[in-house]
Design a protein around this motif. Structure first.
Motif, mmCIF file in Angstrom:
data_model
loop_
_atom_site.group_PDB
_atom_site.id
_atom_site.type_symbol
_atom_site.label_atom_id
_atom_site.label_comp_id
_atom_site.label_asym_id
_atom_site.label_seq_id
_atom_site.Cartn_x
_atom_site.Cartn_y
_atom_site.Cartn_z
ATOM 1 N N ASN A 393 0.807 -1.221 0.000
ATOM 2 C CA ASN A 393 0.000 0.000 0.000
ATOM 3 C C ASN A 393 0.843 1.276 0.000
ATOM 4 O OD1 ASN A 393 -2.795 -1.084 0.169
ATOM 5 N ND2 ASN A 393 -2.068 -1.946 2.093
ATOM 6 N N ASN A 394 2.152 1.108 -0.266
ATOM 7 C CA ASN A 394 3.067 2.254 -0.369
ATOM 8 C C ASN A 394 3.074 3.113 0.891
ATOM 9 O OD1 ASN A 394 3.775 1.663 -3.142
ATOM 10 N ND2 ASN A 394 1.757 2.455 -3.705
ATOM 11 N N ARG A 395 3.141 2.456 2.044
ATOM 12 C CA ARG A 395 3.088 3.202 3.304
ATOM 13 C C ARG A 395 4.354 3.074 4.147
ATOM 14 N NH1 ARG A 395 -3.078 2.612 5.716
ATOM 15 N NH2 ARG A 395 -4.125 3.734 4.020
ATOM 16 N N ASN A 396 5.342 2.313 3.690
ATOM 17 C CA ASN A 396 6.567 2.215 4.492
ATOM 18 C C ASN A 396 7.845 2.250 3.663
ATOM 19 O OD1 ASN A 396 6.574 -0.312 3.318
ATOM 20 N ND2 ASN A 396 6.367 -1.451 5.225
ATOM 21 N N GLY A 397 7.737 2.390 2.361
ATOM 22 C CA GLY A 397 8.920 2.515 1.519
ATOM 23 C C GLY A 397 9.581 1.209 1.132
ATOM 24 N N TRP A 398 9.071 0.093 1.632
ATOM 25 C CA TRP A 398 9.632 -1.210 1.300
ATOM 26 C C TRP A 398 9.082 -1.712 -0.034
ATOM 27 C CZ3 TRP A 398 12.850 -4.735 4.105
ATOM 28 C CH2 TRP A 398 13.315 -4.246 5.323
ATOM 29 N N LYS A 399 9.806 -2.675 -0.631
ATOM 30 C CA LYS A 399 9.351 -3.356 -1.838
ATOM 31 C C LYS A 399 9.651 -4.841 -1.660
ATOM 32 C CE LYS A 399 9.510 -2.881 -6.901
ATOM 33 N NZ LYS A 399 9.826 -4.276 -7.294
ATOM 34 N N VAL A 400 8.640 -5.680 -1.871
ATOM 35 C CA VAL A 400 8.796 -7.123 -1.680
ATOM 36 C C VAL A 400 8.420 -7.815 -2.989
ATOM 37 C CG1 VAL A 400 8.153 -9.119 -0.287
ATOM 38 C CG2 VAL A 400 8.163 -6.834 0.747
ATOM 39 N N ASP A 401 9.370 -8.540 -3.581
ATOM 40 C CA ASP A 401 9.158 -9.182 -4.874
ATOM 41 C C ASP A 401 9.366 -10.686 -4.770
ATOM 42 O OD1 ASP A 401 8.778 -6.796 -6.542
ATOM 43 O OD2 ASP A 401 10.856 -6.368 -6.019
ATOM 44 N N HIS A 402 8.456 -11.441 -5.375
ATOM 45 C CA HIS A 402 8.646 -12.883 -5.515
ATOM 46 C C HIS A 402 9.462 -13.156 -6.762
ATOM 47 C CE1 HIS A 402 5.727 -15.524 -2.983
ATOM 48 N NE2 HIS A 402 6.532 -14.804 -2.245
ATOM 49 N N LEU A 403 10.454 -14.023 -6.620
ATOM 50 C CA LEU A 403 11.313 -14.423 -7.727
ATOM 51 C C LEU A 403 11.105 -15.910 -7.995
ATOM 52 C CD1 LEU A 403 14.562 -12.564 -6.573
ATOM 53 C CD2 LEU A 403 12.750 -11.717 -8.080
ATOM 54 N N PRO A 404 11.666 -16.450 -9.073
ATOM 55 C CA PRO A 404 11.546 -17.892 -9.313
ATOM 56 C C PRO A 404 12.115 -18.717 -8.162
ATOM 57 C CG PRO A 404 12.318 -16.763 -11.286
ATOM 58 C CD PRO A 404 12.331 -15.752 -10.185
ATOM 59 N N ASP A 405 11.660 -19.976 -8.079
ATOM 60 C CA ASP A 405 12.125 -20.934 -7.066
ATOM 61 C C ASP A 405 11.819 -20.461 -5.645
ATOM 62 O OD1 ASP A 405 13.189 -22.613 -9.077
ATOM 63 O OD2 ASP A 405 15.009 -21.394 -9.136
ATOM 64 N N ARG A 406 10.700 -19.741 -5.501
ATOM 65 C CA ARG A 406 10.212 -19.280 -4.200
ATOM 66 C C ARG A 406 11.188 -18.328 -3.495
ATOM 67 N NH1 ARG A 406 5.707 -21.128 -2.537
ATOM 68 N NH2 ARG A 406 6.102 -20.469 -0.391
ATOM 69 N N GLU A 407 12.091 -17.722 -4.208
ATOM 70 C CA GLU A 407 12.936 -16.707 -3.606
ATOM 71 C C GLU A 407 12.136 -15.419 -3.440
ATOM 72 O OE1 GLU A 407 16.430 -16.297 -5.954
ATOM 73 O OE2 GLU A 407 17.414 -18.041 -5.069
#
Length: 484
Positions: A393-407
């Protein structure tokens, strides 16, 4: 005589150098805590402006510091809390810490002792305690400070005691080589009661030839209190042990719920790859097999099982993926494969986490949202679930991305990045086999002669069956044998 004097002078110089280094380290620790606190206050203000509630605003700072400094989130939390108290409640302590006259351990002693002390008493005693701490070790600081506080405010000390008792807890954390550390804060009387009970059990419930030390007996007595037996069993091995009659009537212990992720090859004794004990980390193969002998098993394969589809739903969109709550099978797989919370540095066991959708589930129109599927779910503790939701929701400046192989890639507000991998998968499906050397109870090649005597083979298979099967499965097996 001259050589002796020279050596003494060298020794004094060495001690002075040690004091100087220790003082500089303390001053740097003070600066580090202050910087962490400043970052926390900035993040908290930023997130409040973005609409984050007061209770949780800024809590992601400890995770951000953990990523930046490669330290545990718990340590960062502790230092931030110390920094806040130094800034707002303990000015004399803060000045002595910054100057290197007291170190972090002494600061912790002062802070913990002065927790919940009312403002006027804090103003009176904090400077006195801080000065005293410059020439006293942390334990002495605690004992002396408690006496001064009790003398100055006996009524308030009773209130503070009740407040401290309300913060009582017990926690268990991993230690080295398959052991655990039990940490507890109990009311003083309760703590002494527990210790005296353990001491009594260690001294009276075994004979004089029991080979364990007093420390070992007390530790075993604590487990005995928890598993329901309520008593120690003597380990002297003598047939005429005077405690044998008491041991014979001791109740059977309860089996605790523990979760272990381990490869099938390791359970069978074909490999010695380590296993993952929930909440503790890696344990050796022999211990995993011991735990497994009376376990209930759930098989996790290295490929996901296909979900059932309905006639009205396209084959590419399984019905269960359009429901917010995952099936028990999918939930078990995700938790087993992830092993722990997928946030960087977090050690919360996956069994105690939420299953969070990476791409958000659309409750209004599930066809448009992220599916409830293995590849779109991840184990996250409640704290890091909030971090991910606020990031979405763009409220803390973090970015979380799913990558292949569940990384999963976690990027902090300042651009630091770290990628986490599913820890459980490394134990369930090890890529490098470890040759077996501890497979006690599993028949080895030299004792198995199938062309001459099938007995050892059957015994070996039965041993493995007792490891792999539940009691009901074993009963069914024997019913089939008898019927045949």
């Amino acid at each position: 005589m001259g050589d002796f004097a020279a050596e003494m002078a060298a020794d004094r110089e060495l001690v002075e150098q040690l004091r100087s280094v220790h003082s500089r380290i303390a001053a740097l620790q003070a600066e580090e805590a202050a910087l962490m606190t400043r970052l926390y206050e900035r993040r908290r203000a930023q997130q409040i402006d973005l609409g984050v509630g007061l209770l949780y605003a800024g809590e992601s700072t400890a995770t951000e510091i953990g990523v930046a400094l490669k330290m545990s989130q718990r340590s960062a939390d502790n230092l931030i809390n110390i920094g806040l108290d130094l800034e707002h409640r303990l000015p004399t302590t803060a000045e002595a810490f910054a100057a290197g006259r007291i170190d972090l351990a002494q600061v912790r002693a002062i802070r913990e002792t002065l927790t919940n002390v009312r403002g006027d008493l804090l103003t009176e005693l904090e400077p006195k305690i801080a000065v005293y701490a410059e020439d006293a070790n942390p334990q002495r600081v605690r004992r002396t400070a408690r006496r001064w506080i009790t003398e100055a405010d006996p009524e308030g000390q009773a209130v503070r005691r009740k407040e401290a008792e309300a913060e009582r807890y017990v926690s268990v954390s991993a230690a080295d080589n398959g052991t655990a550390v039990v940490d507890a804060v109990l009311p003083a009387a309760g703590g002494r009661t527990l210790y005296e009970k353990l001491r009594e059990m260690a001294c009276t419930q075994v004979c004089g030839e029991d080979p364990r030390t007093q420390n070992q007996r007390r530790a075993d007595a604590l487990v005995a209190l928890a598993d329901g037996t309520g008593r120690l069993t003597c380990q002297c091995g003598r047939e005429d042990c005077p405690r044998a009659a008491f041991d014979a009537v001791a109740p059977m212990p309860r089996k605790a719920l523990v979760q272990v992720g381990v490869s099938a090859e390791t359970l069978a004794g074909l490999q010695d790859n380590p296993a993952l004990l929930a909440g503790f980390g890696a344990i050796d193969a022999d211990l995993a097999r011991q735990i497994a002998r009376h376990a209930r098993f759930e098989i996790i394969t290295d490929t996901p099982a296909p979900e059932a589809t309905s006639a009205a739903t396209p084959a590419t969109t399984p019905t269960r993926e359009l429901v917010y709550k995952p099936t028990a099978r999918v939930a078990s797989r995700v938790r087993a494969i992830d092993g722990i919370c997928r946030a960087p540095g977090c050690q919360v066991p996956a069994a105690d986490t939420d299953l969070d959708h990476q791409d958000r589930f659309d409750h209004g129109n599930p066809d448009n949202g992220g599916p409830t599927s293995e590849h779109n779910l991840g184990a996250r503790c409640r704290r890091h679930h909030r971090l991910k939701t606020l990031a979405d929701n763009n409220r803390n400046g973090w970015k979380v991305d799913h990558l292949p192989d569940r990384e999963v890639q976690w990027t902090t507000p300042t651009g630091d990045s770290i990628t986490t991998t599913p820890e459980g998968a490394q134990f369930l499906f090890p890529s490098e086999p470890v040759p077996p050397v501890t497979a006690a109870g599993v028949p080895d090649a030299e004792t198995i002669s199938p062309f001459i005597d099938a007995g050892p083979v059957i015994d070996g298979l039965m041993e493995m069956m007792h490891v792999y099967c539940t009691p009901s499965q074993r009963k069914a097996y024997w019913r089939t044998r008898r019927a045949g």
